[in-house]
Enzyme design. Structure first.
Site, PDB file in Angstrom:
ATOM      1  N   ARG A  82     -24.342   3.012  -6.401  1.00  0.00           N
ATOM      2  CA  ARG A  82     -23.745   4.084  -7.190  1.00  0.00           C
ATOM      3  C   ARG A  82     -24.014   3.829  -8.675  1.00  0.00           C
ATOM      4  NH1 ARG A  82     -17.880   5.547  -4.472  1.00  0.00           N
ATOM      5  NH2 ARG A  82     -18.401   4.984  -2.311  1.00  0.00           N
ATOM      6  N   ARG A 135     -13.026  13.377   5.811  1.00  0.00           N
ATOM      7  CA  ARG A 135     -13.943  14.160   4.974  1.00  0.00           C
ATOM      8  C   ARG A 135     -15.304  13.487   4.981  1.00  0.00           C
ATOM      9  NH1 ARG A 135     -14.148  10.362   1.101  1.00  0.00           N
ATOM     10  NH2 ARG A 135     -12.219   9.319   0.475  1.00  0.00           N
ATOM     11  N   LYS A 150       0.836  -1.196   0.000  1.00  0.00           N
ATOM     12  CA  LYS A 150       0.000   0.000   0.000  1.00  0.00           C
ATOM     13  C   LYS A 150       0.870   1.244   0.000  1.00  0.00           C
ATOM     14  CE  LYS A 150      -4.114  -1.863   2.297  1.00  0.00           C
ATOM     15  NZ  LYS A 150      -5.067  -1.661   3.416  1.00  0.00           N
TER      16      LYS A 150
END
Length: 459
Positions: A338, A292, A158
């Site tokens: 979505r 966020r 990662k």
């Protein structure tokens, strides 16, 4: 509360924030690129300022243009939405230097949590469990080989500065590791300007579960339940639901409490999403924090009745949390799909074009967050997300049936335009998904299985 806020984003999230502001009596400034001059948020906001050409780096990712737009319009704060500059600590510092508040955590907190290696170290200190792997970054192929040998294969590499599902490589054998390590670092250098990486043990059958957290600037924090985001393609989420199904109340409570503890340990303020992997024995492991609002935040809103954007604005304006943990009640089940302008039959390639017919679904307990409308042109410059369909029901089976009905009603048509709706129907028809016992490997399994005939839209 603020008098005027600039929304430094586009698409459905910009419209979502603008609506929340109007409900609270806050005036809004929309910024837009030349490609978005006819966007829904430009029409809805109180003021609108063009900040550049279509390329994101020259418009929505251009701090100077955004700050100048705020200065010209007298905005006091900037809401970054998600993506673009929403987790950019440098942008937060620029705003602060110019007398603007970026709605979110303090710049130093945002900076620490945006670095995934640093976030892991901080959360380990707060007592959150981590997957076996390197807590610090791994700076050489030899070090990567040593870590992988210790924790066992498969492993996942990662990128410390990664995000949005980018910057991850799964390695299944020692022979693959040196080349995958070099390639991941090279890609990270190009995409993020930062080639630091770390390694974790890879869980092939894991669940991806999130905890929504809300904290204020006075040391208070609550969790607002969980969401399961395991239905992903190449680490991009397609279907989310809350609360996470088929997990014990003890696991959900422990995970949620750990998230609040982690947030308060770093002095977090605002909304945050803690992401965990959960294995088949219901052991959970901290992955990362999103500083966020999330794309899937409507799921939490539907099951709690709490408007997350409203709470963001109150907290950012200095108001202490308006609710206690014992006042947060999770009721029923919410599911979000979505709808992207992509062709699932051609490896989900984007299909931009003019939308001639656009009829979103309606009905009870059905919500559609979208910036689409008849005549809207989906351009090639940005993310292909067109709409989020969210439904609520007292029980999961009814919520899934309601989502199937909503997707059947949803009409999107235009020359060359395709959407992910047929594929979403296949996911909803999948037997393990219906039972709530699925993992991050579901999409690959569905794609590899026999095609399911798409049902025609409802009349």
């Amino acid at each position: 509360m603020f008098e005027k806020i600039l929304i430094a984003n586009r698409g459905e999230i910009a419209l979502r924030v603008a609506r929340a502001c109007r409900e609270l009596g806050v005036r809004t400034v929309a910024v837009y690129s030349t490609a978005d001059a006819d966007s829904a948020v430009v029409r809805f906001a109180d003021e609108a300022v063009c900040i550049g050409p279509p390329a994101g780096r020259l418009s929505y990712q251009n701090p100077a243009a955004i700050v100048e737009a705020a200065r010209l319009t007298g905005a006091e704060a900037v809401h970054p939405g998600y993506g673009f500059l929403s987790e950019d600590a440098d942008f937060a510092e620029i705003c602060a230097d110019q007398g603007l508040l970026l709605i979110g955590p303090r710049p130093e907190v945002m900076s620490a949590l945006a670095d995934k290696a640093t976030a892991r170290t901080l959360m380990q200190s707060a007592g959150l469990p981590l997957l076996p792997g390197s807590v610090e970054t791994v700076d050489s192929p030899a070090a990567a080989v040593a870590v992988a040998s210790e924790i066992g294969y498969p492993v996942i590499i990662k990128v410390a500065a990664g995000g949005g599902g980018r910057g991850m490589t799964v390695v299944r054998s020692p022979a693959e590791l040196p080349r995958a390590y070099a390639r991941t670092r090279a890609d990270a250098r190009v995409i993020f300007g930062d080639d630091r990486v770390y390694l974790e043990r890879y869980l092939a059958q894991a669940r991806h579960v999130e905890v929504q957290v809300l904290c204020d600037g006075h040391g208070n924090g609550v969790h607002l339940g969980t969401r399961d985001c395991s239905v992903q393609r190449r680490h991009q989420k397609l279907v989310e639901e809350g609360p996470a199904p088929a997990l014990s109340a003890g696991t959900l409570d422990a995970m949620s409490s750990a998230a609040v503890r982690g947030a308060l340990s770093v002095g977090y303020s605002g909304v945050a999403t803690f992401e965990f992997l959960v294995d088949e024995a219901e052991r959970f492991y901290f992955m990362e924090i999103n500083s966020r609002i999330q794309v899937e935040h409507p799921v939490t809103e539907m099951i709690t009745g709490i408007d997350l954007v409203h709470e963001q604005l109150y907290v950012a304006s200095g108001v202490p949390l308006r609710l206690r943990q014992d006042e947060v009640q999770v009721r029923g089940v919410a599911v979000e799909c979505r709808v992207n302008v992509e062709d699932p039959d051609r490896d989900f390639v984007p299909t931009p074009g003019r939308i001639e017919r656009f009829r979103p679904p309606g009905g009870p307990f059905t919500r559609v967050d979208t910036h689409g409308y008849p005549g809207y042109v989906v351009g090639p410059h940005y993310d292909s997300l067109l709409a989020k369909v969210v439904v609520w029901a007292p029980e999961r089976d009814l919520a899934l049936n309601r989502m199937e009905r909503a997707l059947d009603e949803f009409e999107v048509a235009g020359p060359g335009v395709r959407t992910t709706i047929p594929f979403l129907r296949r996911v909803l028809d999948d037997a393990p998904f219906r039972k709530g016992r699925y993992s991050t490997g579901l999409v690959e399994r569905v794609l590899g299985g026999p095609a399911t005939a798409a049902r025609p839209p409802a009349a």
